[in-house]
Design an enzyme around this catalytic site. Structure first.
Site, PDB file in Angstrom:
ATOM      1  N   ASP A  13       0.819  -1.221   0.000  1.00 16.82           N
ATOM      2  CA  ASP A  13       0.000   0.000   0.000  1.00 16.82           C
ATOM      3  C   ASP A  13       0.850   1.266   0.000  1.00 16.82           C
ATOM      4  O   ASP A  13       0.426   2.308   0.499  1.00 16.82           O
ATOM      5  CB  ASP A  13      -0.949   0.030   1.215  1.00 16.82           C
ATOM      6  CG  ASP A  13      -1.774  -1.237   1.338  1.00 16.82           C
ATOM      7  OD1 ASP A  13      -2.417  -1.608   0.350  1.00 16.82           O
ATOM      8  OD2 ASP A  13      -1.767  -1.854   2.424  1.00 16.82           O
ATOM      9  N   HIS A  41      -3.493  -1.747  -7.105  1.00 13.26           N
ATOM     10  CA  HIS A  41      -2.781  -0.507  -7.378  1.00 13.26           C
ATOM     11  C   HIS A  41      -3.804   0.541  -7.801  1.00 13.26           C
ATOM     12  O   HIS A  41      -4.509   0.366  -8.792  1.00 13.26           O
ATOM     13  CB  HIS A  41      -1.738  -0.714  -8.480  1.00 13.26           C
ATOM     14  CG  HIS A  41      -0.595  -1.566  -8.048  1.00 13.26           C
ATOM     15  ND1 HIS A  41       0.463  -1.890  -8.866  1.00 13.26           N
ATOM     16  CD2 HIS A  41      -0.329  -2.168  -6.866  1.00 13.26           C
ATOM     17  CE1 HIS A  41       1.320  -2.655  -8.207  1.00 13.26           C
ATOM     18  NE2 HIS A  41       0.847  -2.832  -6.996  1.00 13.26           N
TER      19      HIS A  41
END
EC number: 6.3.4.4
Length: 419
Positions: A13, A41
């Site tokens: 992340d 993503h």
């Protein structure tokens, strides 16, 4: 030519999607080299937010996008992902190539994932339940199905694998309804058949010889690597730079720049050790300002100060040549900013990342002056406040690598490339 590698240095992340979107104009080919649809993503394109799970992030730039042999692919989620992209990306079948050696996530892999996690009781590791672990298990035990198998006695191989999985589910006394999932899975296989299925190792190496530029895109982060992460609270694949070689079929000598991405603070989703975690109002503030919720799972991320012990380790393991710092703006309102420079373990100071992180590991912090400036509108590093420049210098000296790119917000324009 050599392959550039882009990967996360923390627990995932970190913001890899945005950075790939910024870097892709320089590259002809973007290739995913590991992982499955358990990580997303996030990119902003044409004022819309997209979350890419399996498709490389170069798809919006009209590049050749390769799903490499190190990836495990779920046909159902791949189909759904392509459908969300059709309004913004034309001719997807000409932009996305899939390695014949990439392994398939079968419908029963999802069931096995949930069954295994249920059996662990209080020792759950926080799997997303997408079947990634069981798919990699089949791969290393030589029982998996690959994309290339679609063209060779596929139904026979599929039935054999499903029967074996059903037996395992029966042994665990796990109740399930396979039929709806299997029906959707088979429809999705027909979608995969529309895309080019290639020997990606040959394709990429010939492209390099021909002078084409390649960016290898990693998923998740270094500290989730199955070998070098906080085991057993890790993912099922190798997330480090070396995995770009095995996940794409390129030699180590063909690896060039290694871009390492990290946040100006730390986050983690799910279970597992997190030495700098803040379970107070500061952690909540980081979560709220940074909108720290999983792009796929929507689970709230655990938040804490930056951990330089883990980050130095990740830089070393990956051979990082350039650093990219994300979400600097999240710290804009803090009076002071802390950084973990070492651990205290049983009364002893430790600067190297340990074999195991238990409850006895305590972070040792240094405190820096906050910059107290809204940096989201800044267009040049010359506009950085002095306290922020000091923070960058402190990080560079601590990590031994220069910070080339600084992100000041979610938009592509909120990105400063430093001289």
């Amino acid at each position: 030519m050599k392959v550039s590698v882009l990967l996360g240095l923390q627990w995932g992340d970190e913001g890899k999607g945005k950075v790939v979107d910024v870097l892709t104009p320089k590259y002809d080919i973007v290739a995913r080299f590991q992982g499955g649809p358990n990580a997303g993503h996030t990119l902003l394109f044409a004022d819309r937010k997209y979350v890419l799970c399996s498709i490389p992030s170069g798809v919006f730039q009209g590049k050749v996008n390769i799903i490499g042999n190190g990836v495990v692919l779920d046909p159902i989620l791949f189909k759904a992902e392509t459908e969300t992209l059709t309004s913004s990306c034309s001719n997807l079948v000409d932009k996305i190539y899939i390695s014949r050696k990439a392994h398939l996530i079968l419908p029963t892999h999802r069931l096995l994932d949930v069954a295994y996690e249920t059996q662990k009781g209080n020792n759950k590791i926080g799997t997303t339940g997408k079947g990634i672990g069981p798919a990699y298990t089949d791969k290393v035990s030589r029982n998996g199905l690959r994309i290339g198998d679609i063209d060779y006695n596929f139904e026979e191989k599929y039935r054999y694998a499903i029967a074996r999985h059903k037996e395992l589910l029966h042994q665990m006394n796990f109740q399930y309804d396979l039929l709806p999932l299997e029906r959707e899975w088979k429809k999705s296989i027909e979608v995969i058949k529309r895309f080019k299925r290639i020997n990606s190792d040959n394709f990429i190496n010939k492209a390099l010889i021909g002078g084409r530029t390649v960016l290898a895109e990693g998923a998740q982060g270094t500290m989730l690597d199955v070998d070098f992460g906080s085991y057993p609270f890790v993912t099922s694949s190798n997330t480090i730079c070396a995995s770009a070689c095995t996940g794409l079929g390129v030699a180590p000598a063909k690896i060039g720049d290694v871009f390492g991405i990290f946040k100006a603070y730390c986050t983690r989703v799910g279970s597992g050790p997190f030495p700098t975690e803040l379970s107070d109002e500061i952690g909540e503030k980081l979560r709220n300002i940074g909108n720290e919720y999983g792009s796929i799972t929507k689970r709230p991320r655990r938040c804490g100060w930056i951990d330089l012990v883990a980050l130095r380790y990740a830089v070393m393991i990956n051979g990082v040549t350039q650093l990219i710092m994300m979400k600097s703006d999240v710290l804009d309102t803090f009076d002071t900013v802390k950084a973990c420079i070492a651990y205290e373990v049983n009364g002893q100071k430790m600067e190297d990342f340990p074999f195991e992180i238990g409850s006895s590991v305590k972070p040792i912090y240094t405190e820096l002056v906050g910059w107290k400036t809204n940096m989201t509108k800044i267009k040049s590093e010359n506009e950085f406040p002095k306290a922020f420049k000091d923070y960058l210098l402190f990080l560079e000296e601590s990590l031994g690598v220069s910070i080339k790119i600084v992100s000041l917000g979610p938009d592509r324009e909120q990105t400063i490339i430093r001289e």
